[in-house]
Design an enzyme around this catalytic site. Structure first.
Site, short mmCIF file in Angstrom:
data_model
loop_
_atom_site.label_atom_id
_atom_site.label_comp_id
_atom_site.label_asym_id
_atom_site.label_seq_id
_atom_site.Cartn_x
_atom_site.Cartn_y
_atom_site.Cartn_z
N CYS A 194 -111.14 -5.21 -61.23
CA CYS A 194 -112.18 -5.51 -60.23
C CYS A 194 -112.95 -4.25 -59.86
CB CYS A 194 -111.56 -6.10 -58.96
SG CYS A 194 -110.71 -7.65 -59.23
N ARG A 218 -112.26 -14.86 -62.14
CA ARG A 218 -113.57 -14.18 -62.23
C ARG A 218 -114.63 -15.22 -62.60
NH1 ARG A 218 -111.78 -8.96 -62.02
NH2 ARG A 218 -109.65 -8.80 -62.78
C1 BEZ Z 1 -107.47 -6.39 -61.63
O1 BEZ Z 1 -107.09 -5.33 -62.15
O2 BEZ Z 1 -108.58 -6.50 -61.13
C2 BEZ Z 1 -106.54 -7.54 -61.61
C3 BEZ Z 1 -105.70 -7.73 -62.70
C4 BEZ Z 1 -104.80 -8.79 -62.68
C5 BEZ Z 1 -104.78 -9.66 -61.58
C6 BEZ Z 1 -105.64 -9.46 -60.52
C7 BEZ Z 1 -106.53 -8.40 -60.54
#
Ligand code: BEZ
Length: 243
Positions: free
Chosen positions: A57, A140
């Site tokens: 993110c 997402r």
């Molecule tokens: C992230 O790195 O944004 C992420 C990865 C796995 C689950 C939730 C967020």
């Protein structure tokens, strides 16, 4: 008594392409918004992310914020959402600006609104929670919404996969080009590539297409005809010009 998760499950809906964008009011890092009314006349990319202070993110926010002016040049505003609270959002965006570099981007200030959605009310309206993936985090999701508040494109990615923001800019340009020129855009289209002219809607038009040849239109067959549309013509129609 109804539990929170039952409540959320009841509210879970999924707008479709062509539907009006579900309306909501929310708190954001840029103040309160009334969506989509506040964005009338603009294109909007409404997107969700799973959680603040997570690496994928973070890379997405740095990238998106770095491209914000480019999207604005196509009359397109960005609005983010996660089920985290406002103070978490604020702390995360401050950390991004002060400490995090990604590729060559550093000290990036995120100035587009990030919605707090602890109740999952907005996420529920847009089908952003996919329990098979995670029942407490939004996936997402990307909703491209046009100036009339209509959903025009929906794209979903799982938690582990960062989005391709060049593709999102391509989507905006392609939708605006289709609207402006009454054409469709073929696979991997980018401004300057040939565009598809509307398919012949009658046997007469199909015959005319093949027999009489319309200037500038090339047909592989009656249903697959393209024409040139120079990038300069596309850009001057869809890109805002600085005054
Ligand atoms: C992230 O790195 O944004 C992420 C990865 C796995 C689950 C939730 C967020």
């Amino acid at each position: 008594m109804t539990t929170v998760s039952e409540d959320t499950a009841c509210m879970t809906t999924m707008p479709r392409i062509g539907d009006p964008a579900p309306a909501f009011r929310a708190k954001t890092t840029q103040g309160d918004i009334n969506f989509p009314a506040d964005y009338a006349g603009k294109w909007v990319i409404l997107f969700s992310h799973p959680a603040d202070f997570t690496p994928v993110c973070t890379s997405e926010f740095i990238t998106f914020a770095s491209m914000q002016k480019e999207f604005a040049a196509y009359n397109t505003e960005l609005v983010g959402l996660s089920v985290d609270g406002l103070y978490s959002h604020i702390a995360w965006l401050r950390t991004i600006k002060d400490k995090i570099a990604f590729k060559d981007m550093r000290n990036v200030e995120v100035t587009f609104p990030l919605i707090e959605d602890v109740s999952m009310e907005v996420a529920g309206k847009y089908g952003m929670i996919m329990p098979g993936e995670d029942s407490t985090k939004a996936v997402r999701a990307v909703f491209v919404i046009d100036p009339t508040g209509t959903v025009r494109t929906i794209i979903y990615y799982p938690l582990s996969l960062g989005r391709n923001f060049d593709e999102l800019l391509r989507v905006v340009k392609a939708l605006q080009t289709a609207d402006q020129f009454d054409v469709a855009t073929p696979a991997d289209w980018r401004p300057g590539d040939r565009v598809i002219v509307p398919t012949a809607g009658s046997c007469g038009t199909a015959k005319e297409r093949m027999d009489e040849r319309v200037e500038g239109v090339e047909c592989e067959d009656w249903f697959f005809c393209t024409r040139q549309l120079p990038a300069t013509e596309v850009e001057s129609a869809i890109r805002r010009h600085e005054s």
